[in-house]
Design a protein around this motif. Structure first.
Motif, short mmCIF file in Angstrom:
data_model
loop_
_atom_site.label_atom_id
_atom_site.label_comp_id
_atom_site.label_asym_id
_atom_site.label_seq_id
_atom_site.Cartn_x
_atom_site.Cartn_y
_atom_site.Cartn_z
N PHE A 91 0.84 -1.21 0.00
CA PHE A 91 0.00 0.00 0.00
C PHE A 91 0.87 1.26 0.00
O PHE A 91 0.60 2.21 -0.72
CB PHE A 91 -0.96 -0.01 1.20
CG PHE A 91 -1.80 -1.25 1.24
CD1 PHE A 91 -2.73 -1.49 0.23
CD2 PHE A 91 -1.64 -2.21 2.23
CE1 PHE A 91 -3.49 -2.64 0.23
CE2 PHE A 91 -2.40 -3.36 2.24
CZ PHE A 91 -3.33 -3.59 1.24
N LYS A 113 -13.30 2.77 8.06
CA LYS A 113 -14.02 2.58 6.80
C LYS A 113 -15.44 3.10 6.93
O LYS A 113 -15.94 3.81 6.06
CB LYS A 113 -14.06 1.09 6.43
CG LYS A 113 -12.80 0.57 5.76
CD LYS A 113 -11.66 0.45 6.73
CE LYS A 113 -10.41 -0.09 6.03
NZ LYS A 113 -9.25 -0.05 6.94
N ARG A 118 -6.46 -5.05 -8.25
CA ARG A 118 -7.44 -4.55 -7.29
C ARG A 118 -7.60 -3.04 -7.41
O ARG A 118 -6.63 -2.30 -7.31
CB ARG A 118 -7.04 -4.88 -5.84
CG ARG A 118 -8.19 -4.64 -4.85
CD ARG A 118 -7.72 -4.56 -3.41
NE ARG A 118 -7.17 -3.25 -3.09
CZ ARG A 118 -6.83 -2.86 -1.85
NH1 ARG A 118 -6.99 -3.69 -0.82
NH2 ARG A 118 -6.33 -1.65 -1.65
N TYR A 166 -15.10 -4.06 7.20
CA TYR A 166 -16.04 -3.63 6.13
C TYR A 166 -17.47 -4.06 6.46
O TYR A 166 -18.30 -4.23 5.56
CB TYR A 166 -15.58 -4.19 4.77
CG TYR A 166 -14.19 -3.72 4.42
CD1 TYR A 166 -13.97 -2.45 3.90
CD2 TYR A 166 -13.06 -4.52 4.67
CE1 TYR A 166 -12.69 -1.98 3.62
CE2 TYR A 166 -11.78 -4.07 4.41
CZ TYR A 166 -11.60 -2.80 3.88
OH TYR A 166 -10.34 -2.33 3.61
N ASN A 176 -11.31 -8.40 2.01
CA ASN A 176 -10.37 -7.61 1.23
C ASN A 176 -9.27 -8.56 0.76
O ASN A 176 -8.68 -9.24 1.61
CB ASN A 176 -9.78 -6.52 2.15
CG ASN A 176 -8.71 -5.67 1.50
OD1 ASN A 176 -8.49 -5.75 0.31
ND2 ASN A 176 -8.03 -4.87 2.32
N GLY A 216 -5.49 2.70 -5.58
CA GLY A 216 -4.73 1.62 -4.96
C GLY A 216 -5.10 1.49 -3.49
O GLY A 216 -6.08 0.81 -3.14
N GLN A 217 -4.33 2.16 -2.61
CA GLN A 217 -4.59 2.09 -1.17
C GLN A 217 -6.03 2.53 -0.88
O GLN A 217 -6.48 3.54 -1.41
CB GLN A 217 -3.60 3.01 -0.46
CG GLN A 217 -3.57 2.85 1.04
CD GLN A 217 -2.52 3.77 1.67
OE1 GLN A 217 -2.23 4.85 1.15
NE2 GLN A 217 -1.96 3.33 2.78
N GLY A 218 -6.70 1.76 -0.02
CA GLY A 218 -8.12 2.05 0.25
C GLY A 218 -8.31 3.15 1.27
O GLY A 218 -8.41 2.88 2.47
N TYR A 252 -5.11 -10.10 3.50
CA TYR A 252 -4.62 -8.75 3.78
C TYR A 252 -3.16 -8.89 4.23
O TYR A 252 -2.85 -9.72 5.09
CB TYR A 252 -5.51 -8.13 4.88
CG TYR A 252 -5.16 -6.71 5.17
CD1 TYR A 252 -5.11 -5.77 4.15
CD2 TYR A 252 -4.84 -6.31 6.46
CE1 TYR A 252 -4.75 -4.47 4.41
CE2 TYR A 252 -4.49 -5.00 6.72
CZ TYR A 252 -4.45 -4.09 5.69
OH TYR A 252 -4.09 -2.80 5.95
N PHE A 302 -13.64 -2.57 -2.59
CA PHE A 302 -12.66 -3.00 -3.58
C PHE A 302 -13.30 -3.85 -4.67
O PHE A 302 -14.27 -4.57 -4.42
CB PHE A 302 -11.57 -3.85 -2.91
CG PHE A 302 -10.88 -3.13 -1.80
CD1 PHE A 302 -10.09 -2.02 -2.05
CD2 PHE A 302 -11.02 -3.56 -0.48
CE1 PHE A 302 -9.46 -1.34 -1.01
CE2 PHE A 302 -10.40 -2.89 0.56
CZ PHE A 302 -9.61 -1.77 0.29
N1 GLN Z 1 -6.78 -1.42 4.25
C1 GLN Z 1 -6.21 -0.61 3.21
C2 GLN Z 1 -6.29 -1.32 1.87
O1 GLN Z 1 -6.50 -2.50 1.79
C3 GLN Z 1 -4.77 -0.28 3.43
C4 GLN Z 1 -4.36 0.12 4.79
C5 GLN Z 1 -2.88 0.38 4.85
O2 GLN Z 1 -2.33 0.98 3.97
N2 GLN Z 1 -2.26 -0.12 5.87
O3 GLN Z 1 -6.10 -0.66 0.87
#
Ligand code: GLN
Length: 386
Positions: free
Chosen positions: A15, A229, A360, A199, A168, A31-33, A119, A314
């Motif tokens: 990320f 989130k 993703r 989520y 995720n 990219g990064q959520g 993750y 995502f």
């Molecule tokens: N949960 C976020 C994601 O999947 C990223 C969180 C992080 O960068 N540590 O994009």
């Protein structure tokens, strides 16, 4: 001077790497959520008031009483369980709750079952605990698992299973039958479940089920979730672990030495968040459903293989129609030439080859940003290789 062996294999998290590249190439960052819109004023105002009111010293290590009560009430209402504030430990995001739980409850040499794609922090935290991961693969297109593969992953050394639902990066929401099987294996093998439910309020199809509410599971489950989130406040890093006394003791034994406590004024803000009316959560989900549909329809029109995710923010899409060798090559082209950042999912598999056909995208962005990303891809993706 080198990084310790337990962490050296994991390098930099994907990320941070992709966000840095997005900044460098001025790319739209899917990219990064993290949302590119802000959390609600009523929550921010509560935190600002707490700062001004002098709530700026250490919080109690397990969290301020008002927040622990609010988290317990929120969980009790959703799960039907009789959860006391005492079951709650407030952590610095779910990201801290994961190592606190693993370090506090898993011994070196024990095994932890984990679904992949996973993750990325799960694997690094299992390694920090000196434990061994046992992978069970969720397979496209619907990211189901093979029950025989799951059964085979449980053995005499299994201490825990990590269950992330909504999931995720796949967007899968585990259904009742799948969770029943996981619960029965946990009971039969006397295994702890660690659930990551960050989520939980982003479910578009079906329903979110919390594993702790299944038969015999409340006493062996640590339920993790967070504020980030659900309230578009990912930078606040407010998370929590909900567990019965014996398991909470383990989580707290690690948490006290990891961070001791979590930012006090933000905990006061979080109390206001969890008191939000039902209409907040409904509007939140409806807005995300529109973003999901916008991105999925757009990707599909461009030629990606894509299905609407049942949950999370995502989308995992198949990029192979564009003719790239793997996900890393595809994402490099996307960032450098199209100006759109996305995550290469090979980072979420123990054998990176398993993620090579996928990419993703995050849709926690406003409509104009999603439209901009789609226009850039339309201009710069190579012709489809059909
Ligand atoms: N949960 C976020 C994601 O999947 C990223 C969180 C992080 O960068 N540590 O994009």
């Amino acid at each position: 001077m080198t990084t310790a062996q337990r962490l050296a294999p994991f390098g930099q998290t994907i990320f941070a790497e992709i966000t840095a590249l997005a900044v460098k190439h001025d790319a739209v960052n899917l990219g990064q959520g993290f949302p590119n819109f802000d959390g609600p004023d009523f929550i921010k105002d509560a935190a600002i008031a707490a700062v001004r009111d002098g709530r700026n010293q250490y919080a109690p290590t397990n969290g301020i009483p008002e927040l622990r009560a609010a988290i317990a009430a929120h969980f009790a209402a959703r799960s039907g369980l009789d959860t006391a504030p005492d079951a709650v430990t407030v952590t610095s995001g779910c990201t801290e709750a994961i190592p606190a739980t693993l370090l506090g409850l898993v011994d070196p040499g024990q095994e932890v079952v984990v679904f992949e794609p996973y993750y990325d922090s799960y694997r690094a935290c299992i390694a920090m605990a000196g434990a061994t991961p046992r992978f069970v693969t969720l397979r496209p297109p619907d990211f189901a698992f093979d029950p025989a593969e799951l059964r085979a992953a449980f053995g005499p050394r299994t201490r825990a299973i990590i269950v992330n639902t909504p999931h995720n990066p796949s967007g899968k929401v585990f259904d009742r039958t799948e969770l029943e099987l996981i619960a029965s294996l946990c009971r039969d093998h006397d295994v702890i479940a660690i659930t990551d439910e960050v989520y939980e309020h982003l479910v578009f199809e079906g329903e979110h089920h919390t594993l702790a509410a299944f038969d015999g599971m409340a006493e062996r489950t640590v339920t993790l979730s967070s504020l980030g989130k659900t309230f578009s406040l990912t930078g606040w890093k407010i998370g929590w672990a909900i567990a019965p006394p014996a398991l909470a003791a383990g989580v707290r034994s690690a948490h006290q030495f990891l961070t001791y406590a979590t930012a006090t004024p933000l905990q006061h803000g979080a109390v206001a968040a969890l008191r939000a009316p039902a209409s907040y959560f409904e509007a939140f989900r409806a807005a995300y459903r529109r973003r999901r549909d916008q991105l999925v329809d757009g990707l599909s029109a461009l030629g990606f293989g894509v299905r609407p995710p049942a949950g999370t923010y995502f989308v995992l899409a198949d990029h192979t129609p564009f003719g790239f060798d793997d996900d890393v090559a595809f994402c490099r082209h996307l960032i450098e030439d199209a100006g759109v950042a996305a995550i290469p999912p090979s980072a979420f598999y123990h054998d990176p080859a398993d993620g090579r056909t996928l990419v993703r995208f995050a849709f926690c962005k406003d409509e104009a940003t999603l439209a901009d990303a789609l226009t850039r891809m339309e201009r710069h993706l190579p012709a489809l290789k059909r």
